[in-house]
Design an enzyme around this catalytic site. Structure first.
Site, short mmCIF file in Angstrom:
data_model
loop_
_atom_site.label_atom_id
_atom_site.label_comp_id
_atom_site.label_asym_id
_atom_site.label_seq_id
_atom_site.Cartn_x
_atom_site.Cartn_y
_atom_site.Cartn_z
N HIS A 244 -5.05 5.23 -3.25
CA HIS A 244 -4.26 6.29 -2.66
C HIS A 244 -4.53 6.32 -1.29
CE1 HIS A 244 -1.75 9.36 -1.07
NE2 HIS A 244 -2.93 9.92 -0.51
N TYR A 248 -3.57 6.09 3.61
CA TYR A 248 -3.91 6.48 5.01
C TYR A 248 -4.71 5.74 5.72
CZ TYR A 248 -2.39 10.92 2.45
OH TYR A 248 -1.71 11.72 1.53
N HIS A 395 10.29 5.36 -1.95
CA HIS A 395 9.29 6.04 -0.98
C HIS A 395 8.34 5.13 -0.22
CE1 HIS A 395 5.76 8.82 -0.52
NE2 HIS A 395 4.99 7.96 -1.10
N PHE A 396 7.95 4.19 -0.75
CA PHE A 396 6.94 3.42 0.02
C PHE A 396 7.43 2.63 1.12
CE2 PHE A 396 6.14 0.74 -4.08
CZ PHE A 396 6.48 -0.35 -3.60
N HIS A 397 8.85 2.39 1.22
CA HIS A 397 9.26 1.69 2.15
C HIS A 397 9.60 2.43 3.41
CE1 HIS A 397 9.70 -1.66 -0.73
NE2 HIS A 397 9.81 -2.46 0.33
N ARG A 458 11.44 0.52 -11.97
CA ARG A 458 11.02 -0.35 -10.66
C ARG A 458 10.31 -1.54 -11.36
NH1 ARG A 458 4.85 2.02 -8.82
NH2 ARG A 458 5.07 0.33 -7.45
N ARG A 459 10.23 -2.51 -10.58
CA ARG A 459 9.46 -3.77 -11.03
C ARG A 459 10.24 -4.32 -12.16
NH1 ARG A 459 3.08 -2.27 -10.53
NH2 ARG A 459 3.02 -3.12 -8.43
FE1 HAS Z 1 2.68 7.88 -1.35
C1 HAS Z 1 3.06 6.37 -4.24
C2 HAS Z 1 2.14 10.84 -2.66
C3 HAS Z 1 2.12 9.52 1.91
C4 HAS Z 1 2.54 4.83 0.06
N1 HAS Z 1 2.95 5.97 -1.90
C5 HAS Z 1 2.91 5.48 -3.19
C6 HAS Z 1 3.12 4.22 -3.24
C7 HAS Z 1 2.85 3.73 -2.00
C8 HAS Z 1 2.79 4.87 -1.08
C9 HAS Z 1 2.77 2.15 -1.37
O1 HAS Z 1 1.63 11.90 -5.44
C10 HAS Z 1 3.56 3.25 -4.22
C11 HAS Z 1 2.04 3.17 -5.16
C12 HAS Z 1 2.31 2.22 -6.34
O2 HAS Z 1 2.68 1.02 -6.18
O3 HAS Z 1 2.46 2.64 -7.36
N2 HAS Z 1 2.31 9.89 -0.47
C13 HAS Z 1 2.27 10.92 -1.33
C14 HAS Z 1 1.96 12.05 -0.61
C15 HAS Z 1 1.81 11.68 0.81
C16 HAS Z 1 2.30 10.35 0.84
C17 HAS Z 1 1.89 13.43 -1.05
N3 HAS Z 1 2.39 7.33 0.73
C18 HAS Z 1 2.19 7.97 1.99
C19 HAS Z 1 2.01 7.05 2.97
C20 HAS Z 1 2.05 5.88 2.37
C21 HAS Z 1 2.39 6.09 0.97
C22 HAS Z 1 1.51 7.76 4.23
C23 HAS Z 1 1.95 4.47 3.15
C24 HAS Z 1 1.73 4.34 4.43
N4 HAS Z 1 2.76 8.54 -3.22
C25 HAS Z 1 2.69 9.76 -3.46
C26 HAS Z 1 2.41 9.77 -5.14
C27 HAS Z 1 2.56 8.52 -5.17
C28 HAS Z 1 2.72 7.68 -4.30
C29 HAS Z 1 2.00 10.85 -6.11
C30 HAS Z 1 2.47 7.95 -6.93
C31 HAS Z 1 3.96 8.01 -7.52
C32 HAS Z 1 4.18 7.51 -8.92
O4 HAS Z 1 4.49 8.36 -9.71
O5 HAS Z 1 3.86 6.42 -9.19
C33 HAS Z 1 1.43 12.43 1.92
O6 HAS Z 1 0.48 11.80 2.67
C34 HAS Z 1 2.93 12.68 2.98
C35 HAS Z 1 2.57 13.78 3.86
C36 HAS Z 1 3.58 13.51 4.95
C37 HAS Z 1 4.48 14.25 5.65
C38 HAS Z 1 5.39 13.82 6.73
C39 HAS Z 1 4.82 14.19 7.95
C40 HAS Z 1 6.02 13.55 9.09
C41 HAS Z 1 5.63 13.20 10.26
C42 HAS Z 1 6.47 12.48 11.19
C43 HAS Z 1 7.11 13.63 12.15
C44 HAS Z 1 8.18 13.47 13.12
C45 HAS Z 1 8.46 13.56 14.31
C46 HAS Z 1 9.53 12.89 14.77
C47 HAS Z 1 7.46 14.37 15.11
C48 HAS Z 1 4.41 15.88 5.40
C49 HAS Z 1 3.98 13.23 10.67
C50 HAS Z 1 10.49 13.88 15.61
C51 HAS Z 1 11.52 13.17 16.00
C52 HAS Z 1 12.48 13.51 16.82
C53 HAS Z 1 13.44 12.76 17.35
C54 HAS Z 1 12.07 14.09 18.32
CU CU1 Z 2 -1.05 8.08 -3.87
#
Ligand code: HAS
Ligand code: CU1
Length: 579
Positions: A244, A248, A395-397, A458-459
């Protein structure tokens, strides 16, 4: 968040990187960085070309039977293993090692031992090459999680250990450089870019422990035949200790760019330096003790601990939400400085035609959906619906595949000119590649999330299933979307890599320092230089070593009881080769 008018003229001049007098030294520092970045993109190039095969599979088209592909890839699973390892593990680690070595060193204006830096690069590349042999010869078709008891050739685990181990050498070099700077500059506030880099590396040092123990203590001896078996659950738990937090490690280097450089590239200012420091400290403290959210379905882990990790997962979304607010404010500040008006009308004033900018902001837009999906995954009540379905690659793409990768692609468009003095050959093509990547990934994510809600696993090589297990489900549209996205992404990759390779192969024409200086942004609320006069938040976040120790204690508390129980009840099973 309306910042109505642009306040008084600059009080704090825009920072420039401290000058480096020794030309040969600077050239070598840039060279080693360039080697990391180019190796990263070569891995991405191969990895990305395999991607459309995966998308077509979930689009119901089995291209793995095509003779040309059959000759290159033994199976769908070998293709998927290469795709995952090259993109998610190799591309990210090499890019980040270059990026987060170069930035803090330049930001602090310190000299480093370049021999050591080159040695680390060589060791990491050796690890990559060793692991590549079994990957390419179907000796490690294990997918990027390499869950035992599936077993691969020992060379794969040895190569992986060398690669991850060398990233820890980069940690050592950067942290050591920062400590030397601290000694030479008592009472000073660490400059922001260095602060963010050191905090991220420290987090990684804690995160990597899980996978290092798994591979070195369990998998290498087992794959060499020195021990008779392996405990799958112990290995998997150690894997997600790292697995996990690694997300980050992938996204914080993009945040560094969003905070420190993007505001300038948009024509505006970073919102708040103290807040930015708080965000990185929050990541340092709580990125690691959340890994059990990948294991809600696993036995022999008490629900209490799964729920504690779930709670901490929701907590670790907070610094990303702060980032959304803070970076959003910086973009609004930029747009209003460019004459933007209205509640949302200012968005149109942003420099959307500039690929360096649009890549990063489109990456953020994708991350709004990706982050929201992450919070769904983390909820134990939803997890049963989405776990192990195509929802997860969806999700992860749009997290690592877009928030991270598209940001790095955008960064490469100014970083390579900065490092090499070469010029971007075509802004228009670069811009097309960025927009098509964004659209391709959004369409892919839509198709995959949608199919996942119907339980498509998946997979799985669903396109080759003898029985049409999903024939009764209304999957025509999401399947079509997924297939189409593969084609869009192939076009995007061809565009991006043609720009990148043309740039790399062109002659040097500029002095990179002049033509593409490090684009530091001015801050609306700066931290100042002296700790004595800095705000309480800046002072509280400065002692990163002590905060790292606190993070270590938290990990031990949150993982200790779980690991102790699993180790006490180890059950060794022999390895399997299913491929
Ligand atoms: Fe995730 C599974 C939960 C973030 C990558 N995640 C994965 C896997 C990958 C991955 C690769 O709780 C698959 C692993 C596998 O092969 O089994 N993930 C989260 C949570 C967050 C999260 C709570 N993941 C990421 C990030 C990744 C990533 C970052 C890669 C870089 N994820 C999970 C969970 C699984 C999971 C479970 C397991 C699922 C399962 O069942 O197997 C949080 O950190 C997300 C917080 C992010 C936000 C968004 C903030 C938005 C921002 C952009 C703002 C935009 C602006 C644009 C300002 C709350 C910062 C404005 C635009 C204008 C036009 C002005
Ligand atoms: Cu995770």
């Amino acid at each position: 968040m309306t910042i109505s008018s642009r306040p008084a003229p600059l009080v704090h001049p825009i920072r420039e990187a401290p000058a480096v007098g020794d030309v040969a030294y600077l050239a070598s520092l840039k060279k080693v960085t360039q080697f990391y970045i180019v190796t990263a993109f070569l891995a991405l190039f191969i990895g990305v070309l395999i991607g459309p095969l995966q998308a077509l599979n979930y689009g119901g088209i089995n291209v793995y039977e095509w003779p040309v592909i059959r000759n290159l890839l033994g199976s769908y699973y070998q293709g998927l293993s290469l795709h995952g390892v090259l993109n998610a593990l190799v591309f990210t680690q090499f890019f980040i090692s270059g990026w987060m070595l170069y930035l803090p060193v330049r930001d602090l204006g310190m000299r480093i031992n370049l021999r050591f830096a080159w040695f680390t690069y060589a060791l990491m590349t050796l690890g990559l090459l060793l692991a590549a042999v079994p990957l390419l010869t179907n000796g490690a078709t294990l997918l990027y999680t390499f869950y035992p008891p599936m077993q691969g050739d020992a060379l794969f685990y040895i190569g992986a250990a060398l690669m991850v181990g060398s990233s820890l050498l980069v940690v050592g070099q950067v942290v050591h450089t920062w400590l030397r700077w601290k000694r030479a500059n008592p009472g000073k506030v660490t400059p922001l870019v260095a602060f963010m880099s050191v905090a991220t590396w420290m987090m990684w040092a804690l995160a990597a422990l899980g996978i290092v123990v798994e591979v070195v203590a369990l998998l290498i001896p087992w794959s060499l035949g020195l021990v008779g078996g392996v405990d799958p659950l112990v290995s998997k738990t150690l894997f997600w200790w790292t697995g996990h937090a690694i997300v980050y490690f992938w996204v914080l280097p993009a945040y560094i760019s969003w905070y420190a450089f993007l505001p300038r590239q948009a024509g505006g200012r970073l919102a708040s330096e103290p807040l930015t420091r708080l965000v990185f400290v929050m990541f340092l403290l709580s990125s690691v003790p959340v890994g059990l959210h990948h294991q809600y379905a696993d036995p022999n882990i008490p629900n209490l601990w799964k729920n504690i990790h779930m709670f901490l997962t929701f907590l670790i979304a907070v610094p990303s939400l702060l980032t959304a607010f803070s970076v959003g404010a910086a973009l609004e500040d930029a747009a209003r400085a460019r004459g933007g008006r209205g509640l949302f009308g200012w968005v149109a004033q942003l420099p959307w035609g500039n690929a360096v900018f649009s890549a990063q902001v489109l990456a953020m837009v994708s991350f709004i959906a990706g982050g929201a999906g992450g919070v769904v995954n983390a909820s134990s009540s939803f997890s049963g619906v989405v776990h192990n379905t195509t929802w997860i690659p969806g999700h992860f793409h749009i997290t690592v595949g877009t928030a991270t990768t598209l940001t790095f692609m955008g960064v490469s468009l100014w970083l390579i000119p900065h490092l090499t003095g070469k010029r971007l050959p075509s802004l228009r093509l670069a811009s097309w590649s960025v927009w098509t990547w964004f659209f391709g990934m959004m369409v892919f994510a839509l198709g995959m999330h949608w199919q996942g809600l119907y339980g498509v696993p998946r997979r799985s090589q669903v396109s080759a299933a003898a029985v049409d297990a999903f024939g009764n489900l209304p999957l025509a549209l999401p399947t079509l979307l997924t297939a189409v996205s593969g084609v869009i992404l192939l076009v995007s990759a061809v565009l991006y890599f043609s720009v990148l390779f043309r740039m790399l192969l062109s002659p040097r024409v500029d002095d990179g320092e002049q033509a593409a200086p490090l684009p530091y942004s001015e801050a609306i609320s700066p931290a100042g230089e002296s700790l004595a006069t800095a705000s309480p938040l800046v002072r509280a976040t400065e002692p990163l070593l002590a905060l790292w120790a606190a993070a270590l204690v938290l990990v031990v508390l949150m993982y200790g009881p779980v690991m102790a129980r699993l180790f006490a009840e180890m059950q060794l099973v022999p390895g399997w080769r299913l491929y």
